[in-house]
Design an enzyme around this catalytic site. Structure first.
Site, PDB file in Angstrom:
ATOM      1  CB  ALA A  45      -0.915  -0.012   1.219  1.00 11.80           C
ATOM      2  CD  GLU A 113      -4.398   8.422  -1.305  1.00 13.01           C
ATOM      3  OE1 GLU A 113      -5.151   7.470  -1.545  1.00 13.01           O
ATOM      4  OE2 GLU A 113      -3.373   8.322  -0.627  1.00 13.01           O
ATOM      5  CG  HIS A 227      -5.768   2.268  -8.130  1.00  9.38           C
ATOM      6  ND1 HIS A 227      -5.119   3.132  -8.990  1.00  9.38           N
ATOM      7  CD2 HIS A 227      -5.562   2.757  -6.884  1.00  9.38           C
ATOM      8  CE1 HIS A 227      -4.546   4.095  -8.273  1.00  9.38           C
ATOM      9  NE2 HIS A 227      -4.801   3.888  -6.989  1.00  9.38           N
ATOM     10  NE  ARG A 273      -8.545   4.579  -5.401  1.00  5.48           N
ATOM     11  CZ  ARG A 273      -7.968   4.138  -4.308  1.00  5.48           C
ATOM     12  NH1 ARG A 273      -8.232   2.929  -3.887  1.00  5.48           N
ATOM     13  NH2 ARG A 273      -7.116   4.872  -3.665  1.00  5.48           N
ATOM     14  CG  HIS A 330      -6.576  -0.999  -5.568  1.00  2.30           C
ATOM     15  ND1 HIS A 330      -5.234  -1.242  -5.394  1.00  2.30           N
ATOM     16  CD2 HIS A 330      -6.893   0.007  -4.707  1.00  2.30           C
ATOM     17  CE1 HIS A 330      -4.755  -0.418  -4.463  1.00  2.30           C
ATOM     18  NE2 HIS A 330      -5.747   0.327  -4.017  1.00  2.30           N
ATOM     19  NE  ARG A 365     -10.171   0.415  -0.195  1.00  2.23           N
ATOM     20  CZ  ARG A 365      -9.050   1.067  -0.481  1.00  2.23           C
ATOM     21  NH1 ARG A 365      -8.634   2.063   0.279  1.00  2.23           N
ATOM     22  NH2 ARG A 365      -8.334   0.714  -1.526  1.00  2.23           N
TER      23      ARG A 365
HETATM   24  C1  SIN Z   1      -3.184   4.491  -3.769  1.00  2.00           C
HETATM   25  O1  SIN Z   1      -2.130   4.780  -3.219  1.00  2.00           O
HETATM   26  O2  SIN Z   1      -3.571   4.987  -4.814  1.00  2.00           O
HETATM   27  C2  SIN Z   1      -4.029   3.434  -3.146  1.00  2.00           C
HETATM   28  C3  SIN Z   1      -4.521   3.855  -1.846  1.00  2.00           C
HETATM   29  C4  SIN Z   1      -5.716   3.060  -1.483  1.00  2.00           C
HETATM   30  O3  SIN Z   1      -6.100   2.147  -2.173  1.00  2.00           O
HETATM   31  O4  SIN Z   1      -6.345   3.403  -0.480  1.00  2.00           O
END
Ligand code: SIN
Length: 489
Positions: A45, A113, A227, A273, A330, A365
């Site tokens: 991760a 994010e 992802h 996502r 993912h 998520r």
């Molecule tokens: C990412 O670093 O893009 C993945 C993080 C995640 O899946 O929470």
């Protein structure tokens, strides 16, 4: 028969968060892991851990963002438990010695994010957050914890709705039986059911398959998160390119240099996502080549050392500022139905982390909520066990006589999953997938087989078939598009 107090299947963040707490109370804990102790999705991760610790943030905002990303199919109480406990859990981890990245004034750095309304993601070692947390938790466990590496869990030991432990095969091929009042499933997700994935090669849906054979209730299996940005090496995923790169200014472009996410308001490249993955995938299928343009990301190599390494080892020159990307499986929002304290419908069996489904993620998520889930719910599970008083049970096991039909290759399963239950699902085709899977099951229901008659590799394939079949059946049942389950009628 090997007797222990708690047997944990898996060595990721949920497993070690529980173990690191339980071992302080003189419990004998046995951790079983298919490969090496650090070989798990948690170690891979990159992004970090979302937590409302910045001055402008609070847990209610984190709650709202989590619910919205999950399309409000989340279990609202589970979400509240997660976000409210997050600041204390992260502060505890820091007090225990965990070092998150800080600015020149010693304040925690917060990354941005997808679908978060503000920067809320703490990280460590730049993009090595998962590995750093795993290393911290491994430091915290003591001599009460035995970790058995290269040992595969074959089946749960179940009688009359009670779990008595697990049967495994060790690295010498020896079948072992563990007896414990508490058995914890922490086997991670299902990424290897798809041809492109960010997941470790060991992540083949074993936990869901074992739980299914044990009679566990399963939930939300149709929700598989893709992802949008894995490193694309000739159509294969060669590692994750964290969403944090887009949070730091990276943007998606096609081979004509067009920024195709700019009209997806309000989040553009940082949209949820499922939205970004569908757009990237649709363009990929049309033959476009998709890149992450990192021109606007300052100090890329320092901020993202592990992505730099992945690119370098695959011959991608970071200085050209264009990283080729492809979507991949993912995270699995569905899994073994469990409470936030890990209880399942089987006495003595608990589930934590990605293999579990507490409903906290709903249909999709929110980024960086998964390491958090492992930490918060792993510790709640430890408290749950510490406050109960189960005794181990013994019984003679019945050996199944069933042997599997001729099985396909892993690649064949992965291609079927992508075609029928991938990023886009075609309503009139999902039942083809269900039927395709059923031809490989002697009893048409993927029941218990004689585990001594199959190798670990064959059992992995059987587990992949079982889990793929269950996902396809769940996808067939949900008729409307929501979150990661996108149906074309
Ligand atoms: C990412 O670093 O893009 C993945 C993080 C995640 O899946 O929470």
């Amino acid at each position: 028969m090997i007797k222990t107090d708690i047997v944990i299947i898996g060595s990721g963040i949920g497993a070690l968060s529980a173990a690191s707490k339980l071992c302080r109370y003189n419990k004998k804990i046995t951790v079983i892991t298919k490969a090496m102790r650090k070989t798990c999705n948690s170690s891979l991760a990159q992004g970090g851990i979302s937590v409302a610790l910045s001055e402008e943030d609070n847990y209610k905002l984190h709650y709202e963002d989590t619910m919205k990303a999950g399309c409000y199919l989340n279990d609202s109480d589970a979400v509240m438990t997660l976000v409210k406990n997050a600041p204390d859990a992260i502060n505890e981890l820091i007090a225990e010695g965990m070092e998150f990245d800080r600015d020149e004034n010693g304040k925690l750095c917060f990354g941005r994010e997808g679908a978060h309304r503000l920067s809320r993601v703490v990280h460590a070692g730049g993009d090595r957050t998962g590995l750093k947390v795993i290393e911290q938790l491994l430091k915290e466990i003591n001599e009460n914890v035995e970790i058995n590496e290269n040992e595969m869990a074959l089946d749960l030991r179940i009688k009359d709705g009670v779990c008595a432990g697990v049967t495994t095969r060790d690295k010498n091929g020896k079948i072992k039986k563990y007896s414990a009042p508490y058995t914890i499933l922490a086997t991670g997700g299902i990424g290897q059911l798809y041809p492109c994935t960010s997941n470790d090669v060991t992540i083949t849906g074993d936990g869901i398959a074992m739980a299914y054979r044990a009679g566990c209730r399963l939930k939300n299996l149709e929700f598989v998160q893709f992802h949008p940005t894995m490193l694309d090496v000739n159509g294969n995923a060669a590692g994750l390119i964290s969403e944090a790169v887009r949070g730091a200014g990276g943007v998606l472009v096609n081979d004509k240099g067009e920024r195709f996410m700019k009209d997806f308001l309000p989040f553009k490249d940082l949209s949820p996502r499922d939205v970004v993955s569908r757009e990237v995938y649709a363009r990929y299928l049309k033959g476009e080549k998709i890149y992450l343009d990192i021109t606007a990301v300052d100090n890329f190599k320092q901020r993202f050392p592990s992505i730099t390494e992945i690119c370098l080892s695959n011959g991608i020159d970071i200085d050209k500022k264009l990283i080729p990307v492809i979507p991949g499986a993912h995270f699995h929002m569905g899994g073994v139905e469990a409470s936030v304290k890990g209880n399942t419908n089987i006495d003595g069996l608990y589930a934590v982390g990605e293999v579990s489904c507490t409903g906290v993620h709903g249909a999709n998520r929110l980024a960086s909520n998964s390491l958090l889930e492992g930490i918060v719910f792993g510790r709640l599970l430890a408290d749950n066990i510490l406050s109960s008083n189960r005794k181990s049970v013994e019984f003679d096991e019945q050996i199944s006589k069933l042997t599997p039909n001729k099985m396909p290759t892993k690649r064949e399963i992965q291609n079927k999953m992508m075609e029928f239950v991938g990023i886009v699902r075609y309503e009139n085709k999902i039942d083809e997938a269900v039927k395709w899977f059923e031809q490989f099951s002697a009893d048409k229901a993927f029941g218990r087989i004689d585990i001594s008659a199959v190798s670990n590799d064959q059992l992995e394939i059987y587990n992949m078939l079982t889990t793929g079949w269950l996902i396809a059946k769940a996808a067939e049942e949900r008729k409307e598009s929501v979150g990661a389950h996108y149906i074309v009628k």
